[in-house]
Design a protein around this motif. Structure first.
Motif, PDB file in Angstrom:
ATOM      1  N   UNK A 137     -15.777   6.251 -18.667  1.00 24.23           N
ATOM      2  CA  UNK A 137     -16.386   7.573 -18.621  1.00 24.23           C
ATOM      3  C   UNK A 137     -17.901   7.537 -18.852  1.00 24.23           C
ATOM      4  N   UNK A 138     -18.309   6.773 -19.865  1.00 24.53           N
ATOM      5  CA  UNK A 138     -19.711   6.800 -20.304  1.00 24.53           C
ATOM      6  C   UNK A 138     -20.503   5.542 -19.963  1.00 24.53           C
ATOM      7  N   UNK A 139     -19.793   4.433 -19.789  1.00 22.57           N
ATOM      8  CA  UNK A 139     -20.476   3.149 -19.623  1.00 22.57           C
ATOM      9  C   UNK A 139     -20.712   2.472 -20.958  1.00 22.57           C
ATOM     10  N   UNK A 140     -20.241   3.087 -22.040  1.00 26.80           N
ATOM     11  CA  UNK A 140     -20.439   2.542 -23.385  1.00 26.80           C
ATOM     12  C   UNK A 140     -19.108   2.266 -24.078  1.00 26.80           C
ATOM     13  N   UNK A 141     -19.134   1.320 -25.034  1.00 25.72           N
ATOM     14  CA  UNK A 141     -17.954   1.024 -25.834  1.00 25.72           C
ATOM     15  C   UNK A 141     -18.054   1.744 -27.168  1.00 25.72           C
ATOM     16  N   UNK A 142     -16.915   1.882 -27.851  1.00 26.25           N
ATOM     17  CA  UNK A 142     -16.904   2.508 -29.173  1.00 26.25           C
ATOM     18  C   UNK A 142     -17.845   1.715 -30.094  1.00 26.25           C
ATOM     19  N   UNK A 143     -18.687   2.439 -30.810  1.00 23.51           N
ATOM     20  CA  UNK A 143     -19.640   1.780 -31.712  1.00 23.51           C
ATOM     21  C   UNK A 143     -20.978   1.522 -31.033  1.00 23.51           C
ATOM     22  N   UNK A 144     -21.004   1.692 -29.706  1.00 22.28           N
ATOM     23  CA  UNK A 144     -22.257   1.493 -28.974  1.00 22.28           C
ATOM     24  C   UNK A 144     -22.515   2.651 -28.033  1.00 22.28           C
ATOM     25  N   UNK A 145     -21.876   3.790 -28.318  1.00 26.45           N
ATOM     26  CA  UNK A 145     -21.996   4.956 -27.448  1.00 26.45           C
ATOM     27  C   UNK A 145     -23.254   5.743 -27.827  1.00 26.45           C
ATOM     28  N   UNK A 146     -24.092   5.994 -26.837  1.00 30.67           N
ATOM     29  CA  UNK A 146     -25.346   6.709 -27.067  1.00 30.67           C
ATOM     30  C   UNK A 146     -25.370   7.973 -26.218  1.00 30.67           C
ATOM     31  N   UNK A 147     -26.030   9.034 -26.709  1.00 33.99           N
ATOM     32  CA  UNK A 147     -26.161  10.230 -25.880  1.00 33.99           C
ATOM     33  C   UNK A 147     -27.131  10.008 -24.710  1.00 33.99           C
ATOM     34  N   UNK A 195     -17.558  -8.607 -33.640  1.00 35.69           N
ATOM     35  CA  UNK A 195     -17.162  -8.116 -32.316  1.00 35.69           C
ATOM     36  C   UNK A 195     -16.755  -6.645 -32.374  1.00 35.69           C
ATOM     37  N   UNK A 196     -16.355  -6.185 -33.549  1.00 34.99           N
ATOM     38  CA  UNK A 196     -15.854  -4.817 -33.688  1.00 34.99           C
ATOM     39  C   UNK A 196     -16.969  -3.839 -34.034  1.00 34.99           C
ATOM     40  N   UNK A 197     -16.710  -2.588 -33.706  1.00 30.61           N
ATOM     41  CA  UNK A 197     -17.645  -1.519 -34.054  1.00 30.61           C
ATOM     42  C   UNK A 197     -17.700  -1.387 -35.571  1.00 30.61           C
ATOM     43  N   UNK A 198     -18.864  -1.046 -36.070  1.00 30.77           N
ATOM     44  CA  UNK A 198     -19.061  -0.829 -37.498  1.00 30.77           C
ATOM     45  C   UNK A 198     -19.206   0.677 -37.680  1.00 30.77           C
ATOM     46  N   UNK A 238     -19.974  11.415 -30.024  1.00 31.69           N
ATOM     47  CA  UNK A 238     -18.546  11.612 -29.758  1.00 31.69           C
ATOM     48  C   UNK A 238     -18.378  12.281 -28.405  1.00 31.69           C
ATOM     49  N   UNK A 239     -17.340  11.883 -27.679  1.00 33.02           N
ATOM     50  CA  UNK A 239     -17.089  12.456 -26.362  1.00 33.02           C
ATOM     51  C   UNK A 239     -15.744  13.175 -26.405  1.00 33.02           C
ATOM     52  N   UNK A 240     -15.739  14.397 -25.882  1.00 37.67           N
ATOM     53  CA  UNK A 240     -14.526  15.213 -25.911  1.00 37.67           C
ATOM     54  C   UNK A 240     -14.236  15.796 -24.530  1.00 37.67           C
ATOM     55  N   UNK A 241     -12.961  16.096 -24.321  1.00 39.79           N
ATOM     56  CA  UNK A 241     -12.534  16.763 -23.091  1.00 39.79           C
ATOM     57  C   UNK A 241     -12.248  18.211 -23.451  1.00 39.79           C
ATOM     58  N   UNK A 242     -12.819  19.112 -22.674  1.00 36.70           N
ATOM     59  CA  UNK A 242     -12.586  20.531 -22.907  1.00 36.70           C
ATOM     60  C   UNK A 242     -11.303  20.986 -22.232  1.00 36.70           C
ATOM     61  N   UNK A 243     -10.825  22.135 -22.641  1.00 35.67           N
ATOM     62  CA  UNK A 243      -9.625  22.745 -22.056  1.00 35.67           C
ATOM     63  C   UNK A 243      -9.793  22.906 -20.537  1.00 35.67           C
ATOM     64  N   UNK A 253     -11.855  12.237 -26.601  1.00 31.09           N
ATOM     65  CA  UNK A 253     -11.225  11.362 -25.614  1.00 31.09           C
ATOM     66  C   UNK A 253     -10.739  10.107 -26.317  1.00 31.09           C
ATOM     67  N   UNK A 254      -9.724   9.479 -25.753  1.00 30.35           N
ATOM     68  CA  UNK A 254      -9.194   8.245 -26.329  1.00 30.35           C
ATOM     69  C   UNK A 254     -10.223   7.143 -26.130  1.00 30.35           C
ATOM     70  N   UNK A 255     -10.318   6.254 -27.111  1.00 30.70           N
ATOM     71  CA  UNK A 255     -11.305   5.173 -27.072  1.00 30.70           C
ATOM     72  C   UNK A 255     -11.170   4.343 -25.784  1.00 30.70           C
ATOM     73  N   UNK A 256      -9.977   4.258 -25.220  1.00 33.65           N
ATOM     74  CA  UNK A 256      -9.761   3.491 -23.978  1.00 33.65           C
ATOM     75  C   UNK A 256     -10.489   4.121 -22.794  1.00 33.65           C
ATOM     76  N   UNK A 257     -10.735   5.428 -22.853  1.00 34.65           N
ATOM     77  CA  UNK A 257     -11.415   6.125 -21.747  1.00 34.65           C
ATOM     78  C   UNK A 257     -12.933   6.037 -21.828  1.00 34.65           C
TER      79      UNK A 257
END
Length: 159
Positions: free
Chosen positions: A96-106, A28-31, A51-56, A88-92
């Motif tokens: 934000x993206x529609x994806x979960x950690x470990x399944x995030x695609x560009x 169930x967890x990201x690898x 990876x997703x980041x928030x800019x200044x 960004x925090x994994x909770x966001x």
């Protein structure tokens, strides 16, 4: 070919981009990406994480780098035209993206964010990224992927 068709795969097909789907065992967890590369028998330098980041400025940016590398926040900020960026925090991630950690695609995020691939993507024959679901990866031409997400490339990993 994976039996499952993800949104990422549908987007690639809509744009007539040739890809290979890969599936790996997972719980169930990201690898972590290095483990995914190993399970798929791939060179970790060809397997990229998103990876997703928030800019200044408050805007969001996507950075795609080899799984065994670490994002250099200073270089990433420079490449994104920001004074600074922070991941960004994994909770966001999902909202934000529609994806979960470990399944995030560009590919196929809810919104098209400015995207930067590490410049090493220009030196490899194929690149592998998440297919948008834990347990699935897609492999395709780096040039096709960079063009599809209208990304730029820059040196954004730690030396």
């Amino acid at each position: 070919m994976a039996a499952v068709k993800t949104n990422v795969m549908r987007v690639l097909e809509q744009h007539k981009i040739t890809y290979a789907a890969h599936e790996y065992e997972h719980g169930k967890e990201a690898v972590d990406g290095a483990s995914v590369a190993k399970m798929l028998g791939q060179d970790p330098a060809h397997v990229f994480k998103t990876l997703v980041a928030r800019g200044k400025s408050g805007g969001f940016h996507v950075f795609v780098i080899p799984v065994e590398k670490e994002l250099d926040l200073k270089k990433a900020a420079k490449a994104a035209g920001e004074k600074a960026v922070e991941l960004v925090h994994v909770k966001e991630l999902l909202s934000l993206t529609g994806y979960v950690r470990g399944g995030c695609s560009p590919v196929g995020m809810k919104k098209a964010f400015p995207t930067v691939f590490d410049e090493s993507v220009n030196t490899i024959p194929t690149v592998m990224v998440s297919a948008g679901k834990i347990g699935y990866q897609i492999e395709c031409s780096p040039a096709d992927l960079v063009a599809l997400v209208r990304a730029s490339t820059a040196p954004i990993t730690m030396d």
